[in-house]
Write a protein that holds these residues in place. Structure first.
Motif, PDB file in Angstrom:
ATOM      1  N   UNK A 146      -1.361  11.000  -5.980  1.00 22.33           N
ATOM      2  CA  UNK A 146      -2.595  11.664  -6.400  1.00 22.33           C
ATOM      3  C   UNK A 146      -3.731  10.657  -6.573  1.00 22.33           C
ATOM      4  N   UNK A 147      -3.424   9.469  -7.028  1.00 24.82           N
ATOM      5  CA  UNK A 147      -4.467   8.450  -7.204  1.00 24.82           C
ATOM      6  C   UNK A 147      -5.091   8.102  -5.859  1.00 24.82           C
ATOM      7  N   UNK A 148      -4.256   8.016  -4.833  1.00 23.97           N
ATOM      8  CA  UNK A 148      -4.772   7.710  -3.510  1.00 23.97           C
ATOM      9  C   UNK A 148      -5.583   8.870  -2.956  1.00 23.97           C
ATOM     10  N   UNK A 149      -5.097  10.075  -3.153  1.00 30.34           N
ATOM     11  CA  UNK A 149      -5.818  11.231  -2.637  1.00 30.34           C
ATOM     12  C   UNK A 149      -7.143  11.437  -3.379  1.00 30.34           C
ATOM     13  N   UNK A 157       0.839  -1.202   0.000  1.00 29.96           N
ATOM     14  CA  UNK A 157       0.000   0.000   0.000  1.00 29.96           C
ATOM     15  C   UNK A 157       0.871   1.248   0.000  1.00 29.96           C
ATOM     16  N   UNK A 158       1.895   1.259   0.817  1.00 32.47           N
ATOM     17  CA  UNK A 158       2.783   2.425   0.861  1.00 32.47           C
ATOM     18  C   UNK A 158       3.509   2.612  -0.471  1.00 32.47           C
ATOM     19  N   UNK A 159       3.909   1.526  -1.094  1.00 31.79           N
ATOM     20  CA  UNK A 159       4.593   1.630  -2.385  1.00 31.79           C
ATOM     21  C   UNK A 159       3.672   2.232  -3.434  1.00 31.79           C
ATOM     22  N   UNK A 160       2.415   1.826  -3.428  1.00 27.81           N
ATOM     23  CA  UNK A 160       1.450   2.377  -4.383  1.00 27.81           C
ATOM     24  C   UNK A 160       1.250   3.869  -4.159  1.00 27.81           C
ATOM     25  N   UNK A 161       1.174   4.283  -2.889  1.00 29.45           N
ATOM     26  CA  UNK A 161       1.025   5.712  -2.580  1.00 29.45           C
ATOM     27  C   UNK A 161       2.275   6.471  -3.013  1.00 29.45           C
TER      28      UNK A 161
END
Length: 223
Positions: free
Chosen positions: A139-142, A130-134
């Motif tokens: 911006x995708x996560x936000x 999850x942290x790697x994706x963020x």
């Protein structure tokens, strides 16, 4: 379904949390709490299938937490929980065995109702993903967190944060503090009287649906 008698029992249990009282009141527990909560959870499950078809099949007994507390390693030796809880997820034969999966949670006690879900108890590999994706696309996560339906129902993400991060995330965390999160869950709290409204299963499902975008995000990056 749930009634004012359900809430009254939970209050009474909080005032008399001992085995003698519970055994004397067990018929009341079965009739006013256990069976109505099972029926409510069953109705919520039917609603969840509309937007989480992969969750089939779920049974209430696989979602509902036991009311009996595990006191073996706790200084608090009261034998019963003062609340009802259910976790909705498709993993295995008992959803409550896998809190690592981003699912949905319902919690009811006298005076307080909580509806939410998300990634609450991530193990190290899942948290790293999850942290790697963020890190790769903050911006995708936000965009998920700023979704109008999510904000209207939950406001913002919740969860504990780490004070120290693995080296690969330290520099980026200066610009993106969400990397410090070690839990990624959403939760709304309200008065417990909401639980006795006649459309309560629909009400719960609408809250769950509003959090689905965060669950979808976490599941997709945890693969």
């Amino acid at each position: 379904m749930l009634t004012s008698n359900t809430l009254q029992f939970l209050y009474d249990l909080s005032q008399h949390n001992n085995r003698d009282w519970f055994e004397k009141n067990k018929p009341r527990y079965e009739a006013e709490v256990k069976k109505p909560f099972e029926a409510t959870v069953a109705a919520v499950i039917e609603q969840i299938y509309q937007f989480e078809p992969s969750f089939r099949p779920m049974l209430p007994k696989h979602c509902i937490f036991r009311i009996y507390r595990d006191t073996r390693f706790s200084a608090d030796k009261t034998p019963y929980k003062n609340h009802l809880g259910a976790f909705f997820a498709p993993k295995g034969n008992k959803a409550t065995d896998d809190m690592n999966f981003p699912g949905y949670y319902l919690h009811l006690e006298f005076g307080n109702l909580m509806i939410g879900g998300g990634a609450y108890n991530l193990d190290k590999p899942a948290l790293h993903k999850v942290r790697t994706a963020i890190l790769q696309d903050p911006e995708a996560f936000r965009d998920v967190l700023h979704g109008p339906d999510f904000v209207a129902h939950y406001g913002d993400i919740k969860g504990e944060r780490n004070k120290v991060l693995p080296p690969e995330f330290k520099e980026a965390a200066k610009q993106e503090p969400l990397l410090y999160q070690k839990q990624f869950y959403f939760m709304a709290e309200m008065d417990s009287d909401v639980a006795i409204r006649p459309d309560f299963p629909d009400f719960v499902a609408n809250y769950f649906r509003a959090g689905k975008s965060l669950n979808d995000y976490c599941r997709s990056v945890m693969v």
